[in-house]
Write a protein that holds these residues in place. Structure first.
Motif, short mmCIF file in Angstrom:
data_model
loop_
_atom_site.label_atom_id
_atom_site.label_comp_id
_atom_site.label_asym_id
_atom_site.label_seq_id
_atom_site.Cartn_x
_atom_site.Cartn_y
_atom_site.Cartn_z
N GLY A 188 8.85 11.48 0.67
CA GLY A 188 8.52 12.00 2.16
C GLY A 188 7.17 12.72 2.37
N SER A 189 6.35 12.73 1.90
CA SER A 189 5.08 13.21 1.91
C SER A 189 3.98 12.26 2.24
CB SER A 189 4.56 14.18 0.88
OG SER A 189 5.45 15.39 0.71
N PRO A 190 3.42 12.43 3.45
CA PRO A 190 2.07 11.10 3.52
C PRO A 190 1.13 11.28 2.37
CG PRO A 190 2.61 12.40 5.39
CD PRO A 190 3.30 13.02 4.32
N CYS A 191 0.66 10.03 1.94
CA CYS A 191 -0.69 10.07 1.13
C CYS A 191 -1.65 9.62 1.76
CB CYS A 191 -0.31 8.97 0.03
SG CYS A 191 1.31 9.42 -0.97
N LEU A 192 -2.85 10.17 1.53
CA LEU A 192 -4.08 9.46 2.17
C LEU A 192 -5.16 9.07 0.92
CD1 LEU A 192 -6.43 9.92 4.33
CD2 LEU A 192 -6.90 12.35 3.28
N GLN A 217 0.69 -1.17 -0.07
CA GLN A 217 0.10 -0.02 0.05
C GLN A 217 0.76 1.27 -0.18
OE1 GLN A 217 -2.83 0.26 3.53
NE2 GLN A 217 -3.52 1.93 2.52
N LEU A 218 0.44 2.11 -0.89
CA LEU A 218 1.24 3.53 -1.10
C LEU A 218 0.87 4.18 0.14
CD1 LEU A 218 3.17 5.19 -2.70
CD2 LEU A 218 0.86 6.31 -3.53
N VAL A 219 2.07 4.45 1.01
CA VAL A 219 1.68 5.54 2.17
C VAL A 219 2.54 7.02 2.28
CG1 VAL A 219 1.22 3.44 3.75
CG2 VAL A 219 3.74 4.49 3.43
N GLU A 220 3.65 6.96 1.29
CA GLU A 220 4.47 8.05 1.28
C GLU A 220 5.06 8.26 -0.12
OE1 GLU A 220 6.60 9.05 5.24
OE2 GLU A 220 7.81 8.40 3.69
N VAL A 221 5.12 9.48 -0.80
CA VAL A 221 5.63 9.97 -1.85
C VAL A 221 6.68 11.18 -1.76
CG1 VAL A 221 5.64 10.81 -4.43
CG2 VAL A 221 3.89 9.15 -3.57
N GLY A 254 -10.80 3.53 4.88
CA GLY A 254 -10.16 5.07 4.72
C GLY A 254 -8.85 4.55 5.54
N THR A 255 -7.60 5.19 5.32
CA THR A 255 -6.44 4.99 5.98
C THR A 255 -5.90 6.26 6.67
OG1 THR A 255 -5.14 5.46 4.20
CG2 THR A 255 -5.77 3.23 4.46
N ILE A 256 -5.12 6.08 7.72
CA ILE A 256 -4.32 7.50 7.97
C ILE A 256 -3.05 7.59 7.28
CG2 ILE A 256 -3.09 8.22 10.13
CD1 ILE A 256 -4.75 6.10 11.79
N PRO A 257 -2.92 8.80 6.73
CA PRO A 257 -1.74 9.00 5.87
C PRO A 257 -0.28 8.92 6.56
CG PRO A 257 -3.01 10.84 6.10
CD PRO A 257 -3.64 9.86 6.91
N GLY A 258 0.61 8.40 6.08
CA GLY A 258 1.69 8.41 6.42
C GLY A 258 2.25 6.70 6.96
N VAL A 259 3.65 6.41 7.37
CA VAL A 259 4.10 5.27 7.38
C VAL A 259 3.70 4.80 8.85
CG1 VAL A 259 6.45 3.98 8.03
CG2 VAL A 259 6.26 5.63 6.17
N LYS A 260 3.55 3.50 9.02
CA LYS A 260 2.76 3.01 9.98
C LYS A 260 3.57 1.78 10.85
CE LYS A 260 -1.30 4.35 8.14
NZ LYS A 260 -0.71 4.64 6.75
N SER A 261 3.32 1.56 11.97
CA SER A 261 3.79 0.37 12.70
C SER A 261 2.31 -0.25 13.32
CB SER A 261 4.48 1.00 14.15
OG SER A 261 5.59 1.78 13.85
N ILE A 262 2.71 -1.46 13.24
CA ILE A 262 1.62 -2.55 14.05
C ILE A 262 2.02 -3.12 15.37
CG2 ILE A 262 2.08 -4.29 12.53
CD1 ILE A 262 -1.00 -4.61 12.41
N TYR A 263 1.13 -3.33 16.41
CA TYR A 263 1.62 -3.85 17.61
C TYR A 263 0.26 -4.78 17.97
CZ TYR A 263 4.56 0.13 17.98
OH TYR A 263 5.52 1.20 17.49
N ARG A 264 0.78 -6.15 18.52
CA ARG A 264 -0.44 -7.21 19.10
C ARG A 264 -0.39 -6.86 20.51
NH1 ARG A 264 -0.38 -12.17 16.01
NH2 ARG A 264 -1.75 -10.60 14.83
N LEU A 265 -1.60 -6.44 20.75
CA LEU A 265 -1.72 -6.54 22.46
C LEU A 265 -2.58 -7.41 23.07
CD1 LEU A 265 -3.47 -2.62 22.13
CD2 LEU A 265 -0.91 -3.27 22.27
N ARG A 266 -1.82 -7.82 23.92
CA ARG A 266 -2.26 -9.23 24.98
C ARG A 266 -2.75 -8.93 26.18
NH1 ARG A 266 -0.46 -13.74 21.89
NH2 ARG A 266 1.08 -13.21 20.39
#
Length: 95
Positions: free
Chosen positions: A7-11, A1-5, A20-32
């Motif tokens: 250095g500018s976030p894409c929406l 998925q395209l998130v930046e071009v 819908g998505t949040i623009p910008g590079v993401k991290s993902i975490y599993r919560l237990r």
């Protein structure tokens, strides 16, 4: 998925709020929970601080705009692994 071009976030624009998505590079975490069972995966912007075990988090559920919930994970596991960056293979070991 395209998130930046360059250095500018894409929406992603869509009328379906679930897609819908949040623009910008993401991290993902599993919560237990306290028994070690996963209860949710958390998507956050890369520049946001990582969540911590025992830390109360205020979250928004996709598709429920304006509605927030509070969760307190017993443990947090980062799920994102970077294998390539700037066209180069990242040094291992890979999981």
């Amino acid at each position: 998925q395209l998130v930046e071009v360059n250095g500018s976030p894409c929406l992603k624009l869509t009328e379906d709020e679930d897609k819908g998505t949040i623009p910008g590079v993401k991290s993902i975490y599993r919560l237990r929970d306290s028994s070690g069972s996963p209860f949710m995966d958390l998507l956050a912007l890369e520049e946001e601080p990582a969540p911590g075990a025992g830390q109360e988090l205020r979250i928004r559920v996709l598709g429920r705009l304006g509605e927030t919930s509070r969760v307190v994970p017993s443990s947090v596991e980062p799920l994102l692994r970077t294998y390539f960056r700037d066209g180069q293979v990242r040094e291992g070991p890979f999981p």
